[in-house]
Design a protein around this motif. Sequence first.
Motif, PDB file in Angstrom:
ATOM      1  N   PHE A  11       2.528  77.727  36.744  1.00 53.67           N
ATOM      2  CA  PHE A  11       3.353  78.770  37.380  1.00 53.67           C
ATOM      3  C   PHE A  11       2.538  80.041  37.612  1.00 53.67           C
ATOM      4  N   PRO A  12       2.965  80.837  38.613  1.00 52.83           N
ATOM      5  CA  PRO A  12       2.232  82.068  38.905  1.00 52.83           C
ATOM      6  C   PRO A  12       2.652  83.192  37.958  1.00 52.83           C
ATOM      7  N   THR A  13       1.717  84.080  37.657  1.00 58.40           N
ATOM      8  CA  THR A  13       2.058  85.334  36.971  1.00 58.40           C
ATOM      9  C   THR A  13       1.351  86.444  37.748  1.00 58.40           C
ATOM     10  N   GLU A  14       1.535  87.687  37.328  1.00 59.23           N
ATOM     11  CA  GLU A  14       0.887  88.789  38.033  1.00 59.23           C
ATOM     12  C   GLU A  14      -0.608  88.869  37.708  1.00 59.23           C
ATOM     13  N   PRO A 130     -13.262  78.967  35.824  1.00 56.33           N
ATOM     14  CA  PRO A 130     -12.600  80.252  36.099  1.00 56.33           C
ATOM     15  C   PRO A 130     -11.079  80.134  36.092  1.00 56.33           C
ATOM     16  N   SER A 131     -10.404  81.226  35.704  1.00 59.21           N
ATOM     17  CA  SER A 131      -8.940  81.246  35.711  1.00 59.21           C
ATOM     18  C   SER A 131      -8.450  81.257  37.150  1.00 59.21           C
ATOM     19  N   PRO A 132      -7.485  80.396  37.495  1.00 57.50           N
ATOM     20  CA  PRO A 132      -7.063  80.263  38.890  1.00 57.50           C
ATOM     21  C   PRO A 132      -6.151  81.386  39.376  1.00 57.50           C
ATOM     22  N   ASP A 151       3.741  76.746  43.611  1.00 53.18           N
ATOM     23  CA  ASP A 151       2.799  77.462  44.470  1.00 53.18           C
ATOM     24  C   ASP A 151       3.492  78.686  45.056  1.00 53.18           C
ATOM     25  N   SER A 152       3.039  79.875  44.660  1.00 52.15           N
ATOM     26  CA  SER A 152       3.606  81.073  45.291  1.00 52.15           C
ATOM     27  C   SER A 152       2.485  81.908  45.896  1.00 52.15           C
ATOM     28  N   GLY A 153       1.475  81.221  46.391  1.00 52.08           N
ATOM     29  CA  GLY A 153       0.370  81.932  47.023  1.00 52.08           C
ATOM     30  C   GLY A 153      -0.550  82.532  45.978  1.00 52.08           C
ATOM     31  N   SER A 154      -1.137  83.678  46.306  1.00 53.09           N
ATOM     32  CA  SER A 154      -2.129  84.300  45.441  1.00 53.09           C
ATOM     33  C   SER A 154      -1.465  84.961  44.224  1.00 53.09           C
ATOM     34  N   ALA A 155      -2.075  84.806  43.034  1.00 54.22           N
ATOM     35  CA  ALA A 155      -1.621  85.593  41.874  1.00 54.22           C
ATOM     36  C   ALA A 155      -1.936  87.044  42.224  1.00 54.22           C
ATOM     37  N   TRP A 156      -1.231  87.984  41.617  1.00 52.46           N
ATOM     38  CA  TRP A 156      -1.349  89.344  42.106  1.00 52.46           C
ATOM     39  C   TRP A 156      -2.688  90.024  41.822  1.00 52.46           C
ATOM     40  N   SER A 157      -3.232  89.870  40.617  1.00 54.02           N
ATOM     41  CA  SER A 157      -4.429  90.662  40.315  1.00 54.02           C
ATOM     42  C   SER A 157      -5.671  89.828  40.022  1.00 54.02           C
ATOM     43  N   GLY A 158      -5.523  88.657  39.417  1.00 55.20           N
ATOM     44  CA  GLY A 158      -6.705  87.890  39.021  1.00 55.20           C
ATOM     45  C   GLY A 158      -7.345  88.421  37.753  1.00 55.20           C
TER      46      GLY A 158
END
Length: 192
Positions: A11-14, A130-132, A151-158
């Motif tokens: 799942f995506p996070t910020e 690397p962290s995705p 899949d919600s596109g790009s994580a916010w900050s990386g």
Amino acid sequence: HDLKKGELVVFPTETVYGLGANALNPKAVEKIFKAKGRPKDNPLIVHIAQKKDVKKFAKKIPAVAKKLMRRFCPGPLTLLLQKTIRVPAVVTAGLPTVAIRMPSHPIARSLIQLAGVPIAAPSANIAGKPSPTHAVHAFEDLVGKATWIIDSGSAWSGVESTILDVTHDPPLLLRPGAVTKEQIEKVIGRVD
Ligand code: AMP
Ligand code: MG
């Protein structure tokens, strides 16, 4: 439902994409270590959807932790606290402390809320890679291992969450991350 049952969900996070399991189910959490090839002595962060849930998993919440939660929660700050017996040993690698964070990403929060359980989750990659920041990277590493990949596109900050041990006085910065030492010190004073 699958999460609660013990399956893995990306799942995506910020910060970055996470590989999540029901934090209260030791068998489910063990699947995370197996899927990532992560050493068992590397503890996981427990993700919650509501501030009040901290009390379920942390024995006591020092005043500094309360102040930091008011300012940075939800968000990319992880606090290390004394764990309650509800947190399985596999999550904390047998340590008496637990790392807790409430993500600000709406999908992460909805997922935790819908699952009805806290979610233990490291980054959604094979250990050492690397962290995705995109679901497709997590897919490459974890296809066939996670039941769902959201899949919600790009994580916010990386940039990963900052980890702060608030069981020490002054608190210890264990991992620099998206919330800076200066930002933390503005709220609670000295940090080592
Ligand atoms: P990751 O989920 O890959 O960002 O890793 C979480 C990191 O949090 C671990 O590698 C540890 O450095 C740290 N951590 C989590 N729980 C604890 C704990 N109980 N004591 C010390 N460090 C912890
Ligand atoms: Mg990681």
